[in-house]
Design an enzyme around this catalytic site. Sequence first.
Site, PDB file in Angstrom:
ATOM      1  N   SER A 291      -8.351 -27.998  -1.010  1.00  0.00           N
ATOM      2  CA  SER A 291      -9.055 -27.475  -2.166  1.00  0.00           C
ATOM      3  C   SER A 291     -10.485 -28.016  -2.189  1.00  0.00           C
ATOM      4  O   SER A 291     -10.720 -29.202  -1.966  1.00  0.00           O
ATOM      5  CB  SER A 291      -8.308 -27.919  -3.429  1.00  0.00           C
ATOM      6  OG  SER A 291      -8.954 -27.434  -4.582  1.00  0.00           O
TER       7      SER A 291
ATOM      8  N   CYS B 295     -17.894 -32.740 -11.502  1.00  0.00           N
ATOM      9  CA  CYS B 295     -17.315 -31.683 -12.349  1.00  0.00           C
ATOM     10  C   CYS B 295     -16.995 -32.281 -13.720  1.00  0.00           C
ATOM     11  O   CYS B 295     -16.386 -33.347 -13.811  1.00  0.00           O
ATOM     12  CB  CYS B 295     -16.043 -31.103 -11.720  1.00  0.00           C
ATOM     13  SG  CYS B 295     -16.360 -30.340 -10.121  1.00  0.00           S
TER      14      CYS B 295
ATOM     15  N   GLU C  32      -4.772 -42.094  -5.646  1.00  0.00           N
ATOM     16  CA  GLU C  32      -3.496 -41.587  -6.158  1.00  0.00           C
ATOM     17  C   GLU C  32      -2.895 -40.553  -5.217  1.00  0.00           C
ATOM     18  O   GLU C  32      -3.608 -39.830  -4.542  1.00  0.00           O
ATOM     19  CB  GLU C  32      -3.721 -40.935  -7.527  1.00  0.00           C
ATOM     20  CG  GLU C  32      -4.160 -41.931  -8.569  1.00  0.00           C
ATOM     21  CD  GLU C  32      -4.512 -41.288  -9.905  1.00  0.00           C
ATOM     22  OE1 GLU C  32      -4.020 -40.181 -10.189  1.00  0.00           O
ATOM     23  OE2 GLU C  32      -5.287 -41.902 -10.648  1.00  0.00           O
TER      24      GLU C  32
ATOM     25  N   GLY D 170     -11.221 -36.908  -4.954  1.00  0.00           N
ATOM     26  CA  GLY D 170     -12.223 -36.702  -3.919  1.00  0.00           C
ATOM     27  C   GLY D 170     -12.447 -35.252  -3.565  1.00  0.00           C
ATOM     28  O   GLY D 170     -11.666 -34.374  -3.911  1.00  0.00           O
TER      29      GLY D 170
ATOM     30  N   CYS E 179     -13.332 -33.370 -14.954  1.00  0.00           N
ATOM     31  CA  CYS E 179     -12.474 -34.090 -14.001  1.00  0.00           C
ATOM     32  C   CYS E 179     -12.573 -35.614 -14.147  1.00  0.00           C
ATOM     33  O   CYS E 179     -13.670 -36.166 -14.210  1.00  0.00           O
ATOM     34  CB  CYS E 179     -12.863 -33.676 -12.590  1.00  0.00           C
ATOM     35  SG  CYS E 179     -11.909 -34.501 -11.317  1.00  0.00           S
TER      36      CYS E 179
ATOM     37  N   CYS F 107     -15.338 -39.760  -6.554  1.00  0.00           N
ATOM     38  CA  CYS F 107     -15.898 -38.473  -6.136  1.00  0.00           C
ATOM     39  C   CYS F 107     -17.318 -38.383  -6.680  1.00  0.00           C
ATOM     40  O   CYS F 107     -17.615 -38.918  -7.741  1.00  0.00           O
ATOM     41  CB  CYS F 107     -15.050 -37.337  -6.704  1.00  0.00           C
ATOM     42  SG  CYS F 107     -15.585 -35.687  -6.206  1.00  0.00           S
TER      43      CYS F 107
ATOM     44  N   CYS G   9      -4.981 -35.506 -12.081  1.00  0.00           N
ATOM     45  CA  CYS G   9      -6.011 -36.167 -11.283  1.00  0.00           C
ATOM     46  C   CYS G   9      -6.713 -37.392 -11.851  1.00  0.00           C
ATOM     47  O   CYS G   9      -7.385 -37.308 -12.870  1.00  0.00           O
ATOM     48  CB  CYS G   9      -7.110 -35.155 -10.980  1.00  0.00           C
ATOM     49  SG  CYS G   9      -6.648 -33.478 -11.298  1.00  0.00           S
TER      50      CYS G   9
ATOM     51  N   LEU H 291     -12.985 -22.376  -8.600  1.00  0.00           N
ATOM     52  CA  LEU H 291     -14.041 -21.471  -9.075  1.00  0.00           C
ATOM     53  C   LEU H 291     -14.381 -21.758 -10.541  1.00  0.00           C
ATOM     54  O   LEU H 291     -15.526 -22.022 -10.877  1.00  0.00           O
ATOM     55  CB  LEU H 291     -13.578 -20.018  -8.877  1.00  0.00           C
ATOM     56  CG  LEU H 291     -14.631 -18.937  -9.067  1.00  0.00           C
ATOM     57  CD1 LEU H 291     -15.811 -19.131  -8.135  1.00  0.00           C
ATOM     58  CD2 LEU H 291     -14.018 -17.548  -8.861  1.00  0.00           C
ATOM     59  N   HIS H 292     -13.387 -21.678 -11.400  1.00  0.00           N
ATOM     60  CA  HIS H 292     -13.485 -22.102 -12.800  1.00  0.00           C
ATOM     61  C   HIS H 292     -14.440 -21.325 -13.704  1.00  0.00           C
ATOM     62  O   HIS H 292     -14.538 -21.634 -14.895  1.00  0.00           O
ATOM     63  CB  HIS H 292     -13.831 -23.595 -12.904  1.00  0.00           C
ATOM     64  CG  HIS H 292     -12.866 -24.493 -12.197  1.00  0.00           C
ATOM     65  ND1 HIS H 292     -11.511 -24.268 -12.147  1.00  0.00           N
ATOM     66  CD2 HIS H 292     -13.056 -25.641 -11.492  1.00  0.00           C
ATOM     67  CE1 HIS H 292     -10.922 -25.219 -11.454  1.00  0.00           C
ATOM     68  NE2 HIS H 292     -11.822 -26.059 -11.032  1.00  0.00           N
TER      69      HIS H 292
ATOM     70  N   ASN I  23      -6.330 -30.141 -18.055  1.00  0.00           N
ATOM     71  CA  ASN I  23      -5.694 -31.381 -18.496  1.00  0.00           C
ATOM     72  C   ASN I  23      -6.722 -32.142 -19.296  1.00  0.00           C
ATOM     73  O   ASN I  23      -7.817 -32.409 -18.794  1.00  0.00           O
ATOM     74  CB  ASN I  23      -5.289 -32.240 -17.294  1.00  0.00           C
ATOM     75  CG  ASN I  23      -4.118 -31.645 -16.574  1.00  0.00           C
ATOM     76  OD1 ASN I  23      -3.090 -31.351 -17.172  1.00  0.00           O
ATOM     77  ND2 ASN I  23      -4.278 -31.444 -15.277  1.00  0.00           N
TER      78      ASN I  23
HETATM   79  N1  SAH Z   1     -12.557 -31.719  -5.030  1.00  0.00           N
HETATM   80  C1  SAH Z   1     -11.597 -30.696  -4.745  1.00  0.00           C
HETATM   81  C2  SAH Z   1     -10.164 -31.173  -4.801  1.00  0.00           C
HETATM   82  C3  SAH Z   1      -9.732 -32.095  -5.894  1.00  0.00           C
HETATM   83  S1  SAH Z   1      -9.519 -31.479  -7.507  1.00  0.00           S
HETATM   84  C4  SAH Z   1     -11.821 -29.504  -5.638  1.00  0.00           C
HETATM   85  O1  SAH Z   1     -12.695 -29.553  -6.485  1.00  0.00           O
HETATM   86  O2  SAH Z   1     -11.160 -28.502  -5.462  1.00  0.00           O
HETATM   87  C5  SAH Z   1      -8.143 -30.396  -7.475  1.00  0.00           C
HETATM   88  C6  SAH Z   1      -8.209 -29.317  -8.544  1.00  0.00           C
HETATM   89  O3  SAH Z   1      -7.995 -29.880  -9.850  1.00  0.00           O
HETATM   90  C7  SAH Z   1      -9.533 -28.612  -8.589  1.00  0.00           C
HETATM   91  O4  SAH Z   1      -9.355 -27.240  -8.762  1.00  0.00           O
HETATM   92  C8  SAH Z   1     -10.171 -29.234  -9.818  1.00  0.00           C
HETATM   93  O5  SAH Z   1     -11.207 -28.450 -10.322  1.00  0.00           O
HETATM   94  C9  SAH Z   1      -8.987 -29.377 -10.734  1.00  0.00           C
HETATM   95  N2  SAH Z   1      -9.154 -30.297 -11.851  1.00  0.00           N
HETATM   96  C10 SAH Z   1      -9.874 -31.435 -11.924  1.00  0.00           C
HETATM   97  N3  SAH Z   1      -9.808 -31.988 -13.137  1.00  0.00           N
HETATM   98  C11 SAH Z   1      -9.006 -31.193 -13.864  1.00  0.00           C
HETATM   99  C12 SAH Z   1      -8.549 -31.233 -15.209  1.00  0.00           C
HETATM  100  N4  SAH Z   1      -8.910 -32.203 -16.040  1.00  0.00           N
HETATM  101  N5  SAH Z   1      -7.735 -30.246 -15.600  1.00  0.00           N
HETATM  102  C13 SAH Z   1      -7.365 -29.249 -14.764  1.00  0.00           C
HETATM  103  N6  SAH Z   1      -7.746 -29.173 -13.499  1.00  0.00           N
HETATM  104  C14 SAH Z   1      -8.581 -30.120 -13.048  1.00  0.00           C
END
Ligand code: SAH
Length: 356
Positions: A189, A113, A89, A157, A116, A109, A339, A213-214, A296
């Site tokens: 990122s 996480c 995408e 990814g 995601c 990926c 994403c 970071l989260h 999301n």
């Molecule tokens: N792998 C990389 C880049 C892709 S994700 C990374 O982890 O940074 C891009 C961003 O979207 C990251 O901060 C990721 O944690 C966040 N992300 C993924 N799924 C999400 C979701 N369901 N809601 C909000 N953010 C999300």
Amino acid sequence: MTELLSLYPDELEALLVSVGEPKYRAKQIFPQLHRGLTPEMMTNIGKTTCERLASVASWHFPTIRRKLVSAIDGTVKYLLEMEDGACVEAVVMKYKHGNTVCISSQVGCRMGCRFCASTIGGRVRNLSAGEILGEVITVQKDLGSERLSGIVMMGIGEPLDNYDQVIRFLRLVSHENGICIGLRHISLSTCGLVDKIYQLTEEDLPITLSISLHAADDETRSSIMPINNRWKIAQLLAACKNWFEKTGRRISFEYTLIAGKNDSPESARKLAELLNRSLRTRTEGMPIHVNLIPVNEVQETGFVRAADRAVQKFAQILEERGIRATVRRTLGADINASCGQLRREEAAKKAAASKK
Ligand code: SAH
């Protein structure tokens, strides 16, 4: 076979010479290729040159499999298909200051996480530099006269899990004879591959680094991001500090707010304390910016978005402690622009069709 779009100008030159073509052809081909023309389409390139090139190299641009345009804010989401049928995408976000494209670096990926959508089916394969560049070229061609002015590597990814191809992509996309998007307008990122962050620091690429970071403590972070079992928060922040000290470039932190998981005022205070303690010295330190993203909701994950009130409070607590906090605007809400969801939908459709 060599992919034409993955080559640096000097490599293209060497390839052309190896099949009996003059060096200067590289100067003709490279800029046109990066505008989205295949050698057959280039009026100053003859049939013989094309045939010779085809004997040692291949070329293909991603094609647009689906395109959704948000009626709310004009965000455009593309499902792009690679030569082997793999889909990724890309999303164009329209801001006052220009158009930014969010691109993918892998098909799927493997970071796992838990919130995601991109990681649910695991990693299928890496994208090559030429395929990543192809995403930008295909999108730019589709936008026509509307220029892309920035790139974020925040699609499907983990860019640092595909390190060499991503570095090559960054050098190609910013090349003055190519599509020429300045590295200062590119953000990468990462979920925090610490060894690769140290390596990236040495590349001398003036990009912006974004860290997902989260969470402000290891227990919470490990429960949503498996990468935290490999490198703890302290190790990640030490790599960030090193990046800032060596490059002078700021880092922004992504913090996805999940209801009941990491969105309490206490989490906000912990986060502010952690960042201030780890990244600032008494007299100076890096400017810290936290981007808050209400999660999301992805059907499979079961995580729930933090309430607006909790998000505002979280931002306020950070600001009071000297940390700039912005809340990510939701763009393309009507087209599921977040994403990995479109690709999953497409995969589900394919699976259903093959069962019939
Ligand atoms: N792998 C990389 C880049 C892709 S994700 C990374 O982890 O940074 C891009 C961003 O979207 C990251 O901060 C990721 O944690 C966040 N992300 C993924 N799924 C999400 C979701 N369901 N809601 C909000 N953010 C999300």
